[in-house]
Write an enzyme that holds these catalytic residues in place. Sequence first.
Site, PDB file in Angstrom:
ATOM      1  CB  CYS A   1      -0.831  -0.038   1.507  1.00  0.00           C
ATOM      2  SG  CYS A   1      -2.180   1.575   1.566  1.00  0.00           S
TER       3      CYS A   1
ATOM      4  CB  CYS B   1      -3.240   3.219  -1.522  1.00  0.00           C
ATOM      5  SG  CYS B   1      -2.957   1.206  -0.991  1.00  0.00           S
TER       6      CYS B   1
ATOM      7  CE  LYS C   1      -4.978   3.835  -5.422  1.00  0.00           C
ATOM      8  NZ  LYS C   1      -5.525   2.970  -5.981  1.00  0.00           N
TER       9      LYS C   1
ATOM     10  CE1 TYR D   1     -11.063  -1.633  -5.999  1.00  0.00           C
ATOM     11  CE2 TYR D   1     -10.896  -4.445  -6.663  1.00  0.00           C
ATOM     12  CZ  TYR D   1     -11.232  -3.209  -5.518  1.00  0.00           C
ATOM     13  OH  TYR D   1     -11.809  -3.713  -4.553  1.00  0.00           O
TER      14      TYR D   1
ATOM     15  CD  GLU E   1      -7.003   2.589  -8.687  1.00  0.00           C
ATOM     16  OE1 GLU E   1      -7.852   2.639  -7.267  1.00  0.00           O
ATOM     17  OE2 GLU E   1      -5.572   2.020  -8.464  1.00  0.00           O
TER      18      GLU E   1
ATOM     19  CG  HIS F   1     -29.121  22.998  -2.361  1.00  0.00           C
ATOM     20  ND1 HIS F   1     -29.589  22.114  -3.118  1.00  0.00           N
ATOM     21  CD2 HIS F   1     -29.582  23.952  -3.220  1.00  0.00           C
ATOM     22  CE1 HIS F   1     -29.029  22.724  -4.397  1.00  0.00           C
ATOM     23  NE2 HIS F   1     -29.348  23.322  -4.237  1.00  0.00           N
TER      24      HIS F   1
ATOM     25  CD  GLU G   1     -28.788  18.285  -3.122  1.00  0.00           C
ATOM     26  OE1 GLU G   1     -29.128  19.152  -1.971  1.00  0.00           O
ATOM     27  OE2 GLU G   1     -27.828  20.130  -3.417  1.00  0.00           O
TER      28      GLU G   1
HETATM   29  P1  NDP Z   1      -8.408  -7.889 -10.378  1.00  0.00           P
HETATM   30  O1  NDP Z   1      -8.169  -8.963  -9.818  1.00  0.00           O
HETATM   31  O2  NDP Z   1      -9.335  -6.539  -9.755  1.00  0.00           O
HETATM   32  O3  NDP Z   1      -8.415  -7.368 -11.582  1.00  0.00           O
HETATM   33  C1  NDP Z   1      -7.683  -8.774 -12.651  1.00  0.00           C
HETATM   34  C2  NDP Z   1      -7.992  -8.827 -13.916  1.00  0.00           C
HETATM   35  O4  NDP Z   1      -7.281  -9.170 -14.530  1.00  0.00           O
HETATM   36  C3  NDP Z   1      -9.603  -8.625 -14.427  1.00  0.00           C
HETATM   37  O5  NDP Z   1     -10.692  -7.751 -15.404  1.00  0.00           O
HETATM   38  C4  NDP Z   1      -9.665 -10.080 -15.196  1.00  0.00           C
HETATM   39  O6  NDP Z   1     -10.451 -10.075 -15.871  1.00  0.00           O
HETATM   40  C5  NDP Z   1      -7.844  -9.443 -16.362  1.00  0.00           C
HETATM   41  N1  NDP Z   1      -7.635 -10.802 -15.898  1.00  0.00           N
HETATM   42  C6  NDP Z   1      -6.780 -12.288 -14.815  1.00  0.00           C
HETATM   43  N2  NDP Z   1      -6.325 -13.293 -15.581  1.00  0.00           N
HETATM   44  C7  NDP Z   1      -6.225 -13.080 -16.749  1.00  0.00           C
HETATM   45  C8  NDP Z   1      -5.591 -13.331 -18.014  1.00  0.00           C
HETATM   46  N3  NDP Z   1      -5.498 -14.473 -17.732  1.00  0.00           N
HETATM   47  N4  NDP Z   1      -5.595 -13.430 -19.541  1.00  0.00           N
HETATM   48  C9  NDP Z   1      -6.521 -11.634 -19.231  1.00  0.00           C
HETATM   49  N5  NDP Z   1      -6.981 -10.954 -18.680  1.00  0.00           N
HETATM   50  C10 NDP Z   1      -6.938 -11.672 -16.979  1.00  0.00           C
HETATM   51  O7  NDP Z   1      -6.753  -7.614 -10.194  1.00  0.00           O
HETATM   52  P2  NDP Z   1      -5.894  -6.195 -10.101  1.00  0.00           P
HETATM   53  O8  NDP Z   1      -4.611  -6.443 -10.511  1.00  0.00           O
HETATM   54  O9  NDP Z   1      -6.274  -5.141 -10.735  1.00  0.00           O
HETATM   55  O10 NDP Z   1      -5.398  -5.435  -8.510  1.00  0.00           O
HETATM   56  C11 NDP Z   1      -5.959  -7.140  -7.526  1.00  0.00           C
HETATM   57  C12 NDP Z   1      -6.113  -6.784  -5.914  1.00  0.00           C
HETATM   58  O11 NDP Z   1      -5.659  -5.137  -5.487  1.00  0.00           O
HETATM   59  C13 NDP Z   1      -7.356  -6.755  -6.174  1.00  0.00           C
HETATM   60  O12 NDP Z   1      -7.976  -7.624  -5.908  1.00  0.00           O
HETATM   61  C14 NDP Z   1      -8.041  -4.714  -5.168  1.00  0.00           C
HETATM   62  O13 NDP Z   1      -8.690  -5.993  -4.104  1.00  0.00           O
HETATM   63  C15 NDP Z   1      -7.002  -4.755  -4.786  1.00  0.00           C
HETATM   64  N6  NDP Z   1      -6.445  -3.297  -5.776  1.00  0.00           N
HETATM   65  C16 NDP Z   1      -7.702  -2.302  -4.547  1.00  0.00           C
HETATM   66  C17 NDP Z   1      -7.593  -0.913  -5.349  1.00  0.00           C
HETATM   67  C18 NDP Z   1      -8.679  -0.238  -4.609  1.00  0.00           C
HETATM   68  O14 NDP Z   1      -9.052  -0.711  -3.805  1.00  0.00           O
HETATM   69  N7  NDP Z   1      -8.777   1.199  -5.316  1.00  0.00           N
HETATM   70  C19 NDP Z   1      -6.858  -0.589  -6.357  1.00  0.00           C
HETATM   71  C20 NDP Z   1      -5.559  -1.482  -6.483  1.00  0.00           C
HETATM   72  C21 NDP Z   1      -5.666  -2.589  -6.615  1.00  0.00           C
HETATM   73  P3  NDP Z   1     -12.317 -10.775 -15.799  1.00  0.00           P
HETATM   74  O15 NDP Z   1     -12.862  -9.833 -15.008  1.00  0.00           O
HETATM   75  O16 NDP Z   1     -12.108 -12.032 -17.041  1.00  0.00           O
HETATM   76  O17 NDP Z   1     -11.269 -12.210 -15.055  1.00  0.00           O
END
Ligand code: NDP
Length: 451
Positions: A43, A48, A51, A177, A181, A434, A439
């Site tokens: 983080c 976090c 970023k 996520y 982002e 307001h 709101e």
């Molecule tokens: P996520 O699990 O959120 O997303 C992974 C993405 O990659 C999905 O769109 C998934 O597609 C795709 N994917 C997975 N495997 C493949 C593959 N083999 N080929 C192509 N696409 C694939 O992971 P992130 O890396 O974005 O984030 C990791 C973690 O970090 C999250 O779980 C989150 O909790 C945390 N995080 C939180 C933030 C916040 O609170 N603001 C900010 C950044 C991270 P599909 O949908 O089809 O499965």
Amino acid sequence: MPNFDYDLITIGAGSGGVRATRMAGGYGARVAIAEKSRVGGTCVLRGCVPKKLLIYGAHFAHDFEDAAGYGWTVDGATFDWAALVAAKNRELDRLEEVYGNILSNNSVEVLRGRAVLSDPHTVEIDGKSYSAEKILLACGGWPTMPQIPGIEHVITSNEALELLKLPKRMVIVGGGYIAVEFAGIFNALGSDVTIIIRAPEILRGFDEDVRATLSAEMEKKGIAIRRETTVASIEKTDVGYELALSGGEKLATGLVMYATGRAPNTAGMGLAEIGVKMNKKGAIAVDEWSRSSVPSVFALGDCTDRVNLTPVAIAEGRAFTETQFNNNPIQAAYDNIPSAVFSQPPIGTVGLTEEAARALGPIDVYISRFKPMKHTLSGRDETIMMKLVVDRGTDLVLGCHMVGVDAPEIVQGLGIALKCGATKAQFDATVGIHPTAAEEFVTMRDKRPDP
Ligand code: NDP
């Protein structure tokens, strides 16, 4: 009772590990924390915090454009990526020092190096053994990628935070996520960004209206989203990279970033060898007290793959320490966890999606879309979407979702309301502030017709 070097050794000085350990130190336990890299964890150092600093930096691009509608002339504004990265790194150095001070002020010894467990009470670090009555694994996660030809050419979010130059063109694979982002950051700063997702839509698991609203807003800003597409291979060329896409098409770009999820950082730590059970992804299996299958070994945060969010790891850390070192048994709560995506515009969400709530019983849905007041003069084509999901039988508000400026700041407060079991009638009885966007959450009266 055997004589241990410490009451607790924690492995991993990220948010959850630091919270648990410094609290235990504060309660008088003899504690140490092992860290192979810098103190602060994902983080603070790779997630976090950096970023969000880049997002603030990127947002000025929109702010300068919007200023014109308010009579400002912002001529000659220029942007220096290296200066932003350097400023961000100075802040990370400061935070690392703050974390170090928190640990030393609570009598936590920092053991530098990679830790491996050799038995249920012993940690080996660089050839030295340290024993503890309890061991807490807080070793986090790391980006994962599919092993396709050419994957060695790609970067992850770790490197994206440290790029020497802004890419002119980039491809981000994944629609979670991190992908949305970083797409927002680089798009605002002028890069030509394409997201490639294998699914029909970004942000699986989020409310469908949230997903559709954000992807439409991203596309309005010029981010290309290639849906239902996968990358078969990546080739380095003289000018960048060429991606072979499913369907045979080739796509040329300057930089490829993968944000296809993260996996627990548990390999090579001796865990399976001493009987710590893990799932297929390598996540440590724990009970509601964060205890693993080995009674003296506990785990929390991303390495347990429960809810991978910093505040959840911190809550798990606090619960662990209260229970184990303050005779105050408490468990982390996983209901109504508010969360945000710092996309442009951002998302704030708490509670159930419409789809999840509908599966449980009859619901009413209230939805509102409007142009934020600021953009009446700025002329920016950006809308806000707000949505309430209400249990038809009990009137309880089950979910609040928002896409739009300040959504994370607004939804944090709604998280308290949902935690308190607020009803729609109580939302309606609340006086709005307001003029705000927030709101709208207390003035939504029209139910969306049932599907
Ligand atoms: P996520 O699990 O959120 O997303 C992974 C993405 O990659 C999905 O769109 C998934 O597609 C795709 N994917 C997975 N495997 C493949 C593959 N083999 N080929 C192509 N696409 C694939 O992971 P992130 O890396 O974005 O984030 C990791 C973690 O970090 C999250 O779980 C989150 O909790 C945390 N995080 C939180 C933030 C916040 O609170 N603001 C900010 C950044 C991270 P599909 O949908 O089809 O499965």
